[in-house]
Enzyme design. Sequence first.
Site: not given
Length: 253
Positions: A9-11, A95, A97, A167, A173, A213, A235
């Site tokens: 997931n490159w966000k 997600h 976020e 998650e 993160g 992570s 990340g």
Amino acid sequence: MRRPFIAGNWKMNLNRSGAVALAAAIAERSKGLEGVDLAVFPPSIYLDAVRGAVAGSILAYGAQNIYHQSNGAFTGEISTAMLVDLGCRYVILGHSERRHILGETNEEVNKKVLAALAASLVPIVCVGESLSDREVGRTGQVIRKQVAGSLANLSAEQIAHVVIAYEPVWAIGTGKVATPQQAEEVHKDLRKILTDRYNTAIAEAIRIQYGGSVKASNAAELLAQPNVDGALVGGASLKADEFLGIVAGLNHK
Ligand code: PGA
């Protein structure tokens, strides 16, 4: 046997040339890999460019979100049909976020899951507890509620196409990874929830990724857990070496 699935997931990161270079590097270096599904999730605006970079490889791609309506006056939104048009196979939904920063509810996630399935996209549906939930022992309860809400009204046939990502919010993160035991405990619980809602055969066939992570140095231990079927990586998916190092962790499975 569930086929392992590693997703990046490159966000909201990278620019066009960076996204193309990263996708091309992963595609090239994953040549010949078998028995695993790999996918990257660039910002939607770069999906078409990534499509060109991974053509002919095993690397699939998808989007980080969709809107549940198929077309019309929804300024700024992207539909499932648009993703299908770009050759996407997957979409990440719910997600943390999006839930915590953008205020997405279980009901909205559910509408999106149904829209994705109707378009033959495979949704990766994220669930996970906050640190305060965990500290007061509410992890199981929170996960159960998210599954009930986000995956409401799905037939047995539909749920079979869903991938779930566990998650824990406190691990995303933050560099704080769940221990393999903590991850396995929730994954096992998720499988029990799916057994109760459907049946054992269906629950045993659904893939459950761990996310939070994950990096090359901790992936093998997590992936070795019997109910951890892959990883949703943030990340560490922005570096080809790290991402492929995570994939290599599957050799211990
Ligand atoms: P992280 O993100 O690997 O950077 O913790 C995971 C995710 O958000 O899917």
